[in-house]
Write an enzyme that holds these catalytic residues in place. Structure first.
Site, PDB file in Angstrom:
ATOM      1  CE  LYS A 157      -3.210  -0.164   2.883  1.00 14.59           C
ATOM      2  NZ  LYS A 157      -4.227  -0.545   2.668  1.00 14.59           N
TER       3      LYS A 157
ATOM      4  NE  ARG B 180      -6.323   4.252   4.368  1.00 16.19           N
ATOM      5  CZ  ARG B 180      -7.146   3.613   3.924  1.00 16.19           C
ATOM      6  NH1 ARG B 180      -7.890   2.219   4.094  1.00 16.19           N
ATOM      7  NH2 ARG B 180      -8.034   4.384   4.358  1.00 16.19           N
TER       8      ARG B 180
ATOM      9  N   GLY C 122      -7.256  -7.822   4.943  1.00 11.36           N
ATOM     10  CA  GLY C 122      -8.023  -8.692   5.935  1.00 11.36           C
ATOM     11  C   GLY C 122      -6.626  -9.045   7.506  1.00 11.36           C
TER      12      GLY C 122
ATOM     13  CG  MET D 106      -1.759  -7.699   9.312  1.00  8.89           C
ATOM     14  SD  MET D 106       0.096  -7.134   9.202  1.00  8.89           S
ATOM     15  CE  MET D 106      -0.048  -6.752   7.622  1.00  8.89           C
TER      16      MET D 106
ATOM     17  NE  ARG E 294      -6.744  -3.454  -4.586  1.00  9.24           N
ATOM     18  CZ  ARG E 294      -7.641  -4.327  -3.422  1.00  9.24           C
ATOM     19  NH1 ARG E 294      -6.906  -4.302  -2.342  1.00  9.24           N
ATOM     20  NH2 ARG E 294      -8.799  -4.089  -3.284  1.00  9.24           N
TER      21      ARG E 294
ATOM     22  CG  HIS F  71     -14.347 -43.484  -4.864  1.00 10.28           C
ATOM     23  ND1 HIS F  71     -15.431 -42.703  -5.031  1.00 10.28           N
ATOM     24  CD2 HIS F  71     -14.076 -44.682  -5.271  1.00 10.28           C
ATOM     25  CE1 HIS F  71     -15.339 -44.010  -6.395  1.00 10.28           C
ATOM     26  NE2 HIS F  71     -14.432 -44.857  -6.742  1.00 10.28           N
TER      27      HIS F  71
ATOM     28  CB  SER G 160       5.506 -43.833 -13.007  1.00 11.20           C
ATOM     29  OG  SER G 160       5.019 -42.830 -12.693  1.00 11.20           O
TER      30      SER G 160
ATOM     31  CB  CYS H 201       0.971 -41.345 -12.720  1.00 17.20           C
ATOM     32  SG  CYS H 201       1.593 -43.012 -11.653  1.00 17.20           S
TER      33      CYS H 201
ATOM     34  CE1 TYR I 291       4.901 -39.248 -16.694  1.00 12.57           C
ATOM     35  CE2 TYR I 291       7.249 -39.989 -17.621  1.00 12.57           C
ATOM     36  CZ  TYR I 291       5.939 -40.293 -17.329  1.00 12.57           C
ATOM     37  OH  TYR I 291       5.976 -41.789 -16.895  1.00 12.57           O
TER      38      TYR I 291
END
Lengths: 909, 909
Positions: free
Chosen positions: A26, A95, A104, A106, A363, A479, A798, A865, A885
């Site tokens: 800020k 502030r 929010g 502080m 901002r 699941h 993997s 994976c 990968y």
């Protein structure tokens, strides 16, 4: 001497946007705006260094206070007002503002610098007693709460009496209304000056009663104490937890900005508003914003009065453009220069006080995924940023929003419950409580939402039939969640405020109130309509039908993804168990299948019978007979997947799960299996009981099944290789990779390799040879520790990071939702380790296995994976670990492609 | 040129006892005896080097065979017989013999060098046709099986007809007898010469039919093929598996000894026998052995004729001493010189052929634990060995036999079933199938054996009441096994051939026959008597009552243990949950409690109610009320344990187990808990269902309980510290160590540390401070990986290698018995990782944690409290890893003391 206060005002500033570490976001942005000649109310920022000193001593030293008073004098000079002077009083805001956004977390105090005498002066000076006393009573409450520790609700309750009186005069049945109703029906602006005077007086009395001292009348004492309180708020529990969650170092500290107050509620030439430099929903390049005449900033935010559009094309004569053309023109000049300076879409707060425009904050603006992609791509074309910046700027996890319909954020809607954002998108339908009914209703053309406490493989047909799934239990890797992501269904999991009663076919939920407090319970019955929506933070259940915005893969999206593909070094594959998954994955840019789970093919109702017969078989003959039924089904599935993935590698994992997942559970199922196998239901029940395991996750599964029942793997290997021959003979290129789950010793891999050699010799003698690879999952700590040995046999690894997380942390993913919440709230674990890889524990094993595996076999192919393969933070880790990968669910492939590009760009500096 | 054949005979030998790697155990000992002038039949040993060459080429090269024929010529010269000559034929044995003992794993051929012509010559030369044809038909069968691959049973079946004929002539109901009955009722020596001639002829025909070639008539061809077959037998599957199990390197190979045959069955001046240089049961220093006139070695072993004692004091006029005083005197001279040479108790085989004594084998003799300890200590006193040798010579795991009664090995008994040697000793009693009945019958003064499929915490009162426990399921670390060891009960676990039917209260078992083949099933009913016995290899169930030998802690035992205590560097503590355990442990030499499980205190019937009320509590208030009931019980338990262990450290682990272990399961139990808590049984049932976990081992347990319900740990900490104050005030020194289970993060330890600080401040304010330590279990891979961080908070680590093994290998110890057997049979795992620590996986984590923990906190105390703490092979590992102590069940403390001494001695070279 270290500088402690950085001044900003119409004559320039001591700091700029680059000074964030010192001045906080800020403060740095205010300094930057001042420097650019943007009109900001003058003020000054105490640095994060002062915060550190304050943290160490608990006090502000004399030198600091001397700088404060000197800076304050400059503000007085610039505003022509005097702090603590009743005739032309200067009021200030105090502030917090850390180097990273902590919204929010502080504290902030507004309207500071008043006492009973000064407020009368303010009333006189502005000619607006209502305004002055409203400002005063708000100040007392804020200061009382933040500095003096007087509970907030005490101040709130002081408004109830006056509100009830107003309600009465308005003819409402005031005496029957609860306070929360009153608050909605009688907004603050209905309270007149006398009411506000009374409330202010009673607020002062409340503070005195609570603290045993009168409210501090000296504005300088107020200011010093407020600065201290702001610094102290860096260390409150909420802020600490937030920092842990968001990896914000404790050492940063907050800055504290003291700034002259300006007011948008001083009459018709005053106003306040919020704008974006581009449309935050679509990304369209146009000025976009809302404003309210004679109002304060919080009126725009609170939504009690409906704000107007700022531009004439949106709001006609109510627009700022029409009502205050000079201010509007100035605002346009300012936003354009700010966007050029920041090279990003900005969010700007402004206030017009009696005709004079002030910018209060600027901002980087929050935006939808659609807007994020569009602005990034367009700004590259406008020459504002380069491709690297564009790629790094788009949030990979938010990208999922583009791939699914979303609810219309502007629509009216009632939240019923929040849960975990388990499966993507949004869905509307009638609730049902069983998979069978879901299937029946869907077949009859109805839209359904399947609601279960938790799901099991038995529910898959219902999950597929439903538009969306909601469970009251289970985490992000339950699941329901895993399957939903694989099949691309919207799913809200672990919705613990929902109570599901199968017997009465009802769902009871207590929706959160406006302030988060629970309200009255709502009971929904089978057939009632709800809407589910999932974004990257939460899953929600809404009442009734909520309008949707369809998925849009725009030209900008495709352009951005093509840049991502150029930038990344890791391949992205998909976890796909069926040809339809493989097709979706390939459409989204997958470069192969990283995990094809052979067991998922058996959950179909027309197959699970044979699978169960195989499992409950107590002789090799019975098992072989059941396997012979399964072989052609598997082969047909593989042929279709190979066809979809022609030219790309397909990794097929041999049977893995604890067998209990397939076991018949109900007497009917036992009877079915008995009929199929010719055994008695009692025999099937006994065999089922014998297969029960105390800890199935650590049980008789994976390669252990092959050690005791080699014929199962032999069948699967045969099905894979025959299917590969079929696919090849049909003219497609195939790259099968056979993967062994749960191995922890070299000997297990050698054992199955022998099977592979035998079966392949047999199949290839008949069909002609083709190349394939043989490898293993690394999913248990011992496998990672012994990776060098395993790499002597395996041609690829993997990483199964789901199970590796379960065993490394000793954490069952089916059960851990009972305490992982408490772990995160207490800050013991920063993140759910099933969502983002635990870098120091699980990650250390992955790194070790990569190094030792490569040492033994330099061309070892490495991939992942587990669910982490689709998580951007984890992908960054895998890039550093050197994987070739990542593989994720089909719908997350675009996310992984972008995250991989970002990781590669960051790694290359 | 490398020497391939090492000769031995009356004129000395090429090798000696030190040449074991080259000549194998058998060959080296024969050479040593020859060198000492002991009469051994002459022969020669082909080296292990020849075995390697044979393994590489599959053939014996010409140079080797030239050496064989040259050596054979020396044997001919020394014996005055000629190989292949029918008039005075030389017969030889061809025996395998590896550097390490592998009893019965490889092949041997006796009586080699015969054909139809030579056997007639032998008959003439010995004047004993029956002898010659018996030798011949045995040779054909052995050679046919080992060299030519003709199935053994074919030769066996050729004896059935002649046996049946003999049976008929003896008046038995021959036609109704099964072959296995015939074999017992008509032993081989009943078959006459003609029958043996027929069998020999039919054996030759059998070979020819099977191989399509006549039986090789050329003795030289026979010898070359037999040597090859012996070398080939190094690589048979049985031998490979045995080597894996016993850590014998594949690279060693076997030697092959060819030796002139001598016969103890040539008439009344011939004999055969086996002796020990000391009594193998008691260790008493006296010559001990058995012999049979006119017999072969296998007659002594097979037990068909009852052998006589060798000494007059045991067998009077039937003794060798009386019947062949010269041979006896020579044997005594020989055994004395051999024992002096080998400095160990020996097992000697001898044969007297027509008045001439030959030694066939000498080796270190098998013995009871009692004898092992006594001979080791006495040989130190005799100056034969030093203390180091004595300590290393005694098998630590066998030591357990001394601490418990054992069955009398000489008693008549019938084996019913074999299982795992789970709990030590032996026990007799009436079988019962429920813990309640066990308790009732025991209270009535009856001796009972509790038989269960598997046990659970609900059964503990019955286990305590019973003399012994048998389960049909579960491994060495199953609930039954763990509890049995803790309470020092005899326990045979995982007796899979036993079928338990609770409904009919019967146990059905099919006992193994003589040859290991199963016989008819036996059904035992409640009240039937059985005897259980456990040694270091197996657990057995015997029919009826078997006489016992009581435990004897001899003076030699105490002397040996005092040497062990001087030699070892690791402390030995015990796992003890009650004062009685602590007392037993201290009596056995424990130096503290390494693991006091607080939850085990709650399984008592009078406590589990409050425990259950605590667990099913769904509010903090209800939980606190239940905890208030538990606190005084815990405190009282701790006071008693501190008193028993005064002056020694006591490590107390806070509540650990998955709560499901305590949950009420039956409707009656639910009703009890409901009554106790004032809730409805339905509510209790619902709460119980809600606490169900898919994988409790990885569930809501250990420190995770403290994170969600801190009041549980707060109660326990208070109980510990108050008890410590009580014990101190009563005049005893106390060293409490508070241990946190299942931690994986530093933050968890900090979180509980705060609790500890709060409670200790409160208790010490009242009672005065005392020192205590705060530490953690290391039982999950992440804890080991992050040990450095944990050591910042923990003052000690105790490795929980049970759970560490479960998670590192992904192996549930409750379920793994279904496939671990197959794993060991296939050689995939050499050992059960729950018995002996897996050094490369679990062990690597232990070592890593030791190094990283010590790096952060140099005075970190390191110990182990898993079951591995009582396993000698694991103790050796812990010595190398640098642990300060091991902790094991009380009855294993002596074993651990000796094993720790051995480890220290080996570590110091």
């Amino acid at each position: 001497m270290t500088k402690r206060c950085y001044f900003f005002g119409p004559d320039g500033a001591d700091g700029d946007a680059a000074a964030k570490p010192l001045l906080g976001g800020k403060g740095a942005n205010l300094a930057e705006m001042a420097k650019l000649g943007v009109p900001v109310p003058p003020g000054f920022t105490l640095t994060t260094g002062v915060c550190h000193a304050f943290g160490a001593t608990g006090a502000l030293d004399a030198d600091t206070m001397a700088e404060v008073w000197a800076s304050l004098a400059r503000v007085e000079a610039l505003t022509g007002r005097t702090f603590g002077d009743a005739s032309r009083p200067l009021l200030v805001s105090v502030r917090s503002g850390a180097p990273a956004s902590m919204p929010g977390m502080m504290d902030t105090i507004l309207n500071l610098g008043m006492n009973p005498e000064i407020v009368e002066g303010l009333a006189r000076a502005t000619g607006n007693g209502r305004f002055a006393f409203d400002a005063f009573r708000r100040f007392i409450a804020m200061y009382g709460d933040v500095v003096l520790g007087v509970p907030k609700h005490g101040f709130e309750e002081l408004l109830d009496g006056p509100r009830r009186e107003v309600a009465r005069t308005l003819g409402m049945r005031a005496d029957e209304m609860r306070p929360d109703e009153l608050r909605v029906r009688v907004p603050d602006h209905r309270l007149g000056e006398q009411a506000l005077r009374d409330i202010a007086a009673r607020s002062l009395a409340l503070v005195e009663a609570h603290t045993d001292r009168p409210f501090p009348a000296d504005p300088r004492e107020q200011l010093a104490a407020a600065i201290g309180a702001v610094f102290r708020s860096w260390d409150n529990d909420r802020a600490k937890t937030y920092r842990k969650m968001h990896d914000i170092p404790e050492s940063w500290g907050t800055a504290c900005t003291v700034q002259a107050m300006v007011f948008g509620n001083l009459g018709d030439t005053s106003a306040t508003g919020v704008c974006f430099t581009r449309d935050p929903r679509s990304g369209e390049r146009r000025f976009f914003g809302e404003w309210l005449p004679n109002a304060q900033g919080e009126d725009v935010v609170a939504g009690i009065r409906t704000p107007f559009g700022v531009t004439r094309d949106r709001a006609g004569e109510d627009s700022l453009e029409a009502r205050a053309p000079e201010s509007f023109a100035e605002l346009v000049r300012i936003y354009q220069s700010l966007e050029r300076r920041y090279r990003d879409m900005l969010d700007i707060e402004f206030t017009i006080q009696e005709g004079t425009l002030y910018l209060l904050q600027c901002r980087v603006g929050g935006r939808s995924a659609l807007a994020e992609v569009r602005t990034a791509v367009e700004m590259v074309k406008e020459g504002l940023i380069d491709k690297r910046t564009a790629l790094l700027r788009v949030s990979a996890s938010k990208l999922g929003e583009l791939l699914h319909p979303t609810i219309d954020l502007d629509a009216q809607k009632t939240l019923l419950a929040k849960g975990l954002p388990a499966g993507p998108g949004a869905a509307t339908g009638q609730i049902v409580f069983s998979a069978d009914l879901a299937e029946r209703w869907a077949a009859a053309g109805r839209e359904v939402i399947l609601v279960r406490r938790e799901t099991s493989p038995e529910d898959i047909h219902g999950m597929k039939a439903a538009n969306g799934i909601l469970t009251s239990r289970g985490g992000m890797t339950s699941h329901a969640a895993v399957v939903a992501r694989v099949i691309g269904k919207c799913c809200v999991a672990g919705c613990s405020s929902v109570h599901v009663d199968y017997a009465s076919k009802t769902l009871t939920v207590t929706p959160p109130g406006e302030d988060g407090a629970p309200r009255e319970a709502v009971v929904l019955r089978e057939g009632d309509v709800v809407t589910l929506s999932v974004d990257d933070r939460a899953g929600c259940m809404w009442k009734g039908e909520v309008p949707m915005v369809p998925a849009r893969l725009t030209a900008e999206y495709h352009e951005l993804m093509s840049w991502a593909d150029e930038a990344r070094t890791m391949k992205v594959r998909a976890n796909a168990d069926k040809d339809s998954d493989a097709r979706t994955a390939r459409n989204y840019g997958a470069e192969g299948v990283g995990l094809c789970r052979t067991e998922h093919m058996f959950f179909d109702p027309d197959r699970i019978g044979a699978m169960r017969a195989m499992i409950v078989a107590d002789t090799k003959e019975a098992r072989t007979a059941a396997l012979a039924q399964l072989l052609p089904m598997q082969r047909a599935d593989f042929v279709k997947i190979f066809a979809e993935m022609r030219g790309l590698p397909v990794t097929i994992r041999l049977l893995d799960p604890p067998l209990h997942e397939f076991l018949p559970t109900s007497p009917e199922q036992m009877k079915d299996v008995a009929a199929l196998t010719g055994a008695t239901p009692e025999h099937i029940a006994a065999r089922t009981a014998a297969l029960h395991e105390a800890n199935p996750m650590l049980g008789h599964r994976g390669v252990r099944l092959a050690v005791t029942y080699p014929e199962i793997y032999a069948m699967q290997i045969e099905a894979i290789l025959e299917a590969a021959c079929d696919a090849r003979d049909a003219g497609g290129e195939v790259e099968p990779e056979i993967m062994i789950p749960l191995a922890v010793t070299r000997a297990e891999l050698v054992y199955v390799k022998k099977l592979v050699d035998e079966v392949s010799a047999r199949v290839f003698a008949r069909r002609g040879a083709l190349p394939f690879a043989y490898g293993t999952m690394i999913e248990l700590p011992r496998a990672a520790l012994l990776a060098g040995e395993l790499a002597e046999v395996a041609e690829f690894f993997s990483f199964g990071t789901n199970d590796l997380t379960q065993t490394t942390l000793g954490l069952s993913r089916d059960d851990s939702d009972r305490f992982l919440g408490a772990y995160q709230e207490l800050g013991i674990l920063a993140k759910d380790p099933f969502q983002t890889i635990d870098p120091l524990g699980v990650g250390a094993l992955v790194e070790l296995a990569c190094v030792n595996g490569k040492a033994k076999r330099p061309d070892l192919k490495l991939g992942v994976c587990g669910e982490h393969g689709g998580d951007p933070a984890s992908i960054e880790f895998f890039q550093r670990a050197g994987l070739a990968y990542v593989s994720c669910s089909p719908m997350r492939v675009p996310i992984a492609r972008l995250a991989a590009a970002q990781s590669a760009l960051r790694a290359s500096g």
